[in-house]
Every structure is written in structure tokens, then in C-alpha cells.
Design an enzyme around this catalytic site. Structure first.
Site, PDB file in Angstrom:
ATOM      1  CG  ASP A  99     -14.066  -0.324 -47.478  1.00 51.18           C
ATOM      2  OD1 ASP A  99     -14.331   0.170 -48.583  1.00 51.18           O
ATOM      3  OD2 ASP A  99     -14.092   0.315 -46.414  1.00 51.18           O
TER       4      ASP A  99
ATOM      5  CD  GLU B 100     -11.727   5.165 -46.737  1.00 51.83           C
ATOM      6  OE1 GLU B 100     -12.503   4.922 -47.680  1.00 51.83           O
ATOM      7  OE2 GLU B 100     -12.044   5.812 -45.726  1.00 51.83           O
TER       8      GLU B 100
ATOM      9  CG  ASP C 244     -14.048   5.805 -50.905  1.00 52.94           C
ATOM     10  OD1 ASP C 244     -13.957   4.695 -50.355  1.00 52.94           O
ATOM     11  OD2 ASP C 244     -14.581   6.794 -50.364  1.00 52.94           O
TER      12      ASP C 244
ATOM     13  CB  ILE D 264     -17.306   0.713 -50.049  1.00 54.43           C
ATOM     14  CG1 ILE D 264     -17.162  -0.686 -50.624  1.00 54.43           C
ATOM     15  CG2 ILE D 264     -18.790   1.008 -49.792  1.00 54.43           C
ATOM     16  CD1 ILE D 264     -17.786  -1.769 -49.749  1.00 54.43           C
ATOM     17  CG  ASP D 265     -17.838   7.822 -51.195  1.00 54.48           C
ATOM     18  OD1 ASP D 265     -17.407   8.106 -50.063  1.00 54.48           O
ATOM     19  OD2 ASP D 265     -18.438   8.636 -51.918  1.00 54.48           O
TER      20      ASP D 265
ATOM     21  CB  THR E  72     -18.857   2.486 -45.185  1.00 45.90           C
ATOM     22  OG1 THR E  72     -18.598   3.632 -44.391  1.00 45.90           O
ATOM     23  CG2 THR E  72     -17.647   2.178 -46.034  1.00 45.90           C
TER      24      THR E  72
ATOM     25  CG  ASP F 152     -14.419  10.553 -49.170  1.00 50.06           C
ATOM     26  OD1 ASP F 152     -14.807   9.416 -49.520  1.00 50.06           O
ATOM     27  OD2 ASP F 152     -14.097  10.821 -47.998  1.00 50.06           O
TER      28      ASP F 152
HETATM   29  P1  AMP Z   1     -21.505  11.131 -47.775  1.00 51.04           P
HETATM   30  O1  AMP Z   1     -22.035   9.814 -48.112  1.00 51.04           O
HETATM   31  O2  AMP Z   1     -21.622  12.144 -48.868  1.00 51.04           O
HETATM   32  O3  AMP Z   1     -22.002  11.624 -46.464  1.00 51.04           O
HETATM   33  O4  AMP Z   1     -19.940  10.976 -47.657  1.00 51.04           O
HETATM   34  C1  AMP Z   1     -19.340   9.787 -47.266  1.00 51.04           C
HETATM   35  C2  AMP Z   1     -17.938  10.096 -46.845  1.00 51.04           C
HETATM   36  O5  AMP Z   1     -17.970  10.981 -45.740  1.00 51.04           O
HETATM   37  C3  AMP Z   1     -17.156   8.918 -46.358  1.00 51.04           C
HETATM   38  O6  AMP Z   1     -16.463   8.304 -47.374  1.00 51.04           O
HETATM   39  C4  AMP Z   1     -16.207   9.467 -45.338  1.00 51.04           C
HETATM   40  O7  AMP Z   1     -14.894   9.578 -45.851  1.00 51.04           O
HETATM   41  C5  AMP Z   1     -16.733  10.852 -45.086  1.00 51.04           C
HETATM   42  N1  AMP Z   1     -16.899  11.140 -43.661  1.00 51.04           N
HETATM   43  C6  AMP Z   1     -16.711  10.325 -42.603  1.00 51.04           C
HETATM   44  N2  AMP Z   1     -16.915  10.976 -41.428  1.00 51.04           N
HETATM   45  C7  AMP Z   1     -17.227  12.248 -41.755  1.00 51.04           C
HETATM   46  C8  AMP Z   1     -17.546  13.409 -41.011  1.00 51.04           C
HETATM   47  N3  AMP Z   1     -17.587  13.382 -39.674  1.00 51.04           N
HETATM   48  N4  AMP Z   1     -17.829  14.545 -41.677  1.00 51.04           N
HETATM   49  C9  AMP Z   1     -17.804  14.565 -43.006  1.00 51.04           C
HETATM   50  N5  AMP Z   1     -17.513  13.489 -43.793  1.00 51.04           N
HETATM   51  C10 AMP Z   1     -17.226  12.345 -43.177  1.00 51.04           C
HETATM   52 MG    MG Z   2     -15.559   7.694 -48.902  1.00 51.24          MG
END
Ligand code: AMP
Ligand code: MG
Length: 434
Positions: free
Chosen positions: A123, A148, A210, A212-213, A215, A370
Site C-alpha cells: 500500500d 489513503e 487508492d 491498493i483497493d 486489500t 474507493d
Molecule cells: P470491495 O472490495 O468492493 O468490498 O470494497 C473494498 C473497499 O471497501 C475498501 O477499499 C474499503 O475502503 C471499503 N471498506 C472497508 N470496510 C468496509 C465496510 N465495513 N463496509 C463497506 N466498505 C468497507
Molecule cells: Mg479501497
């Protein structure tokens, strides 16, 4: 983290294989929408869906690409030509580092600390490389980067070892992509990470990153994405998504699975970059190639019973039950593709799936990094994105979205209209809270 495999080695092995205002009456964050839903025929769907999924052949539809003879010229012309090229270069460089670290995980490297080292190191390293790349592309210009990470922890004595590891990885990636440049010191790397501390806003130009989106997907050997967008006066101007594990062909359920990355690192057809700038179209190509030149569009031709919808792999990130109910309401019969990161926006943009629904807990605050890059891609690919009540996303209010009604829906135009109607219908049926 012990690093037995250098980025150079990895690169060689891979190269061998080539505040919208809430509508009057809307509850904050649509709490009604997030309640468990327990009525109607839709609850019968899950088992049917499982059976259909088992019967569905592997989904290998070719990428919906429109043959455009001058695609590369088109991709590189227009108002943001220089910025788009810089963004692609930056994302590619960062993707190089991320892929190497994920491959180290694949090779059985264990974290030697309790700090989730691999993903944390990657990251920070990716963020430093993107900042370095943008600085190099626009020398002497002010650079606002909303990202981030910050380097506060790295500057503590306890962060020194990690900063050393990050610096090594950054220099290895630079040696591959820019062999002529001088090695960076740890202090320079920490300063580059801190470039990302901008608050953004609705005036002027702000890059949004971001590093690393996804993670959790990264650690689980699944999908993740390096995501870089640009805001001009609060509007999304361009976006680039580097998806090192996303096939260049239309994805299947197997491409979303745990361990997928470990199986496909060396496949030539795996690793996709998406790029789009305002009014110039969306393009896809190999993540470690040149500028992406394949024009892509979302696919709005399918009837509801043939469309796929996407949602987070992680259950805690989105209400899967609600997405299932909405899908059933509009006639979706196929199960969801569960995929980490903004790779979902890329997949929607080239027609792998028609819908992306995201319904986090009401208390969750969405961050602009994001979604920024992904929004640039899908809008240029002809798709539509709003909150769950149909309001546009507002990137002009700083690092967080000011308010989102219940979640985010991105879809082809016809599917988006159908989902908005379905949400209105479900909402009308819900008991009203006084
Ligand atoms: P995804 O891979 O689409 O589920 O989204 C990943 C992103 O969800 C990450 O980059 C985080 O910023 C975000 N994230 C982290 N915790 C939560 C949560 N509790 N609810 C929703 N999104 C989250
Ligand atoms: Mg992200």
C-alpha cells in the site's frame, strides 16, 4: 516480511508471459433499505440460483469491444491526453510493485509481524510510486493528491524497518520501469507517501488514489486494483484502474475465487488496465503493455434473466441479501459475481456483468478514492452510477462522500432504471419509521 523473490525476478517471470441532499422524507442512509427483508417470492431465489449456477457453463463471452481503427489515437487525444498517459504510467509502476508482493505471498512468505506487513508495505510503496510518477510527469507544478495512506507511522522509530522494506521495493520497481533514475532514500519515500495528504475539494485539480483497493482480496490471492482518478473542480475527469489479476477476457466465477491470483500469475491473458478520460471513451488493455487501446462499452443488450450482477466478495462490505432481493425484483436469475475492489467497475465497463450494487452498513462512510477512478471508466463506457435513490455521487466535498442514500448502484442504463424502480417499490412496501 522476508522477501525471497525480488520484483525484478517477478517481472521477468511475468514478462516471459507477455453532498447530494437527501430526498425529502428519505431516512439517513436508507436504514429501511438495510433491514433484513423477509417477505415475498424473492426469498425463494437463493436455492434456485444455486442450481442455475451449477448448470451454467463457464462464462467465456468475449470482451464486448467495438473495433475502432484509430482507437489508440482517440485514447490519447482530447483534453486530458497528457494526464491520462501520466496516470497509466503511474498505475502500471505501482501495479508492478503490488504484483511482486502478492507473488511473494503466493510463494509462501509469512508475515513476520502482527501488522499485516505485505499489504501494508505494498500500500505504502504503491502510493509512493504514484506520487513519484506524477511529480515526474508534471515537474514544478503543484500536486494535490488525495490518497489513503500517510507516513506518520513510518517516521516513528518503530516504523523504520518497514520503511526500509518499502524503500527497497520502490527502488526495485523503479529499476524495472525507469532504470536510468537514481535510487530513492527512505526519507524521500516517506515524503512521497505524504504527498497523498491533500483534502481535495470542489475547486481546482486533485488526483485521487487508492494504492491498493481490495486489500482483503490482495491478501486472499483474489482481485485488487490500483486506482487513480483526477477531479477537476469536483467533477471526475479521468480514471485508470490497474487490475493485475483480472483476465483480459470476460470474467467467470472462477476468476473471483480465493487463490485465483496464485493460479494465474504467469498467464499472458491475465492482468488488465482500464483508462478513460472525459468525453474520450473507455479503453482496456494488458496491465503491463502500452496505452490501452481496446475501446470498451458496457453491454445493455441482455434481458434481465441473462444479466450478471456484481457485489463485494466480503459480506461485511455490502448487504448481499438486499442485492439479491432487488435483483429478483427486476428479473435477475443468475447468481452474483462476488469480486473485490474497483475491478468491478472495469468488469461492468466491458460487459462482463451489467450491474454492481453496494449496500454498506448505514454507519459506514464511503471514501472518494474507493470510487473515483471506477466512475470515470464506467461513465465513459456508457453505464450509470448513483446512490441508492438515484442521486449523483458528489466528489467535491473532501476525502469522504458527504452523504449517500443507502449505497451505490452502477449499471447499464436500462438495468439502472429498473433497479431504481425496484428500490422505490421495495421502499413503499416497507413500514414507515416515525
Ligand atoms: P470491495 O472490495 O468492493 O468490498 O470494497 C473494498 C473497499 O471497501 C475498501 O477499499 C474499503 O475502503 C471499503 N471498506 C472497508 N470496510 C468496509 C465496510 N465495513 N463496509 C463497506 N466498505 C468497507
Ligand atoms: Mg479501497
Amino acid at each position: 516480511m522476508a522477501c525471497s523473490m525480488s520484483i525484478t525476478a517477478v517481472a521477468r517471470s511475468v514478462q516471459a508471459a507477455p453532498r447530494p441532499v437527501a430526498r425529502a422524507g428519505a431516512l439517513p442512509a436508507l436504514q429501511w433499505l438495510l433491514k433484513p427483508i423477509g417477505r415475498g417470492p424473492t426469498l425463494q431465489q437463493p436455492k434456485q440460483l444455486q442450481r442455475r449456477a451449477a448448470a451454467t457453463p463457464r462464462h467465456r463471452r468475449p470482451v464486448r469491444a467495438v473495433a475502432a481503427p484509430l482507437a489508440s489515437e482517440v485514447a490519447q487525444s482530447g483534453d486530458y491526453k497528457v494526464e491520462l498517459q501520466a496516470a497509466v504510467d503511474a498505475v502500471r509502476l505501482a501495479s508492478r510493485l503490488c504484483q511482486a508482493v502478492q507473488m511473494q505471498l503466493k510463494h509462501g512468505e509469512k508475515t513476520d509481524k502482527e501488522d499485516d506487513s505485505p499489504v501494508t508495505v505494498a500500500d505504502y510503496g504503491a502510493q509512493a510510486l504514484v506520487a513519484w510518477s506524477l511529480r515526474r510527469a508534471f515537474p514544478g507544478q503543484p500536486l494535490s493528491l488525495v490518497a489513503e495512506e500517510d507516513a506518520v507511522d513510518l517516521r516513528e522509530p518503530s516504523g523504520a524497518a518497514m520503511l526500509d522494506r518499502i524503500t527497497s521495493l520502490v527502488n526495485e520497481a523503479l529499476a524495472i520501469e525507469h532504470p536510468q533514475v537514481a535510487r530513492l532514500s527512505s526519507a524521500e519515500v516517506a515524503d512521497l507517501v505524504d504527498v497523498g495528504c491533500s483534502e481535495g475539494g470542489g475547486v481546482g485539480r486533485h488526483w485521487v488514489l487508492d494504492p491498493i483497493d481490495g486489500t482483503r482480496g490482495f491478501v486472499g490471492q483474489r482481485q485488487y486494483a490500483v486506482c487513480l482518478g483526477l477531479l477537476q473542480d469536483g467533477q471526475v475527469a479521468l480514471g485508470v484502474l490497474g487490475c493485475p489479476n483480472l483476465p483480459q477476457y470476460a470474467i467467470t466465477d472462477a476468476d473471483c475465487d480465493e487463490g485465483q491470483a496464485a493460479r494465474s500469475f504467469s498467464e499472458e491473458s491475465v492482468g488488465t488496465i482500464f483508462a478513460a478520460s472525459k468525453g474520450q471513451g473507455a479503453y482496456a488493455g494488458p496491465v503491463f503493455g502500452g496505452m490501452p487501446t481496446q475501446r470498451i462499452h458496457c453491454d445493455d443488450s441482455l434481458p434481465p434473466f441473462q444479466v450478471r450482477y456484481m457485489e463485494s466478495f466480503e459480506k461485511r462490505h455490502s448487504n448481499h441479501g438486499l442485492a439479491l432481493q432487488i435483483g429478483a425484483e427486476i428479473g435477475v436469475e443468475l447468481p452474483s459475481l462476488k469480486l473485490d475492489s474497483q475491478a468491478k467497475y472495469g468488469a461492468l465497463s466491458r460487459g462482463d456483468a451489467s450491474i454492481f450494487m453496494r449496500f454498506p452498513d448505514a454507519a459506514y462512510r464511503e471514501k472518494i478514492w474507493d470510487h473515483c477512478a471506477g466512475v470515470a471508466i464506467i461513465e465513459e463506457a456508457g453505464a450509470v452510477i448513483t446512490d441508492a435513490l438515484g442521486n449523483p455521487l458528489d466528489f467535491s466535498q473532501g476525502r469522504f462522500f458527504p452523504y449517500l442514500n443507502g449505497g451505490i448502484v452502477a449499471a447499464t442504463p436500462s438495468m439502472h432504471r429498473a433497479i431504481m424502480a425496484a428500490i422505490r417499490k421495495i421502499r413503499e412496501l416497507e413500514p414507515k419509521e416515525e
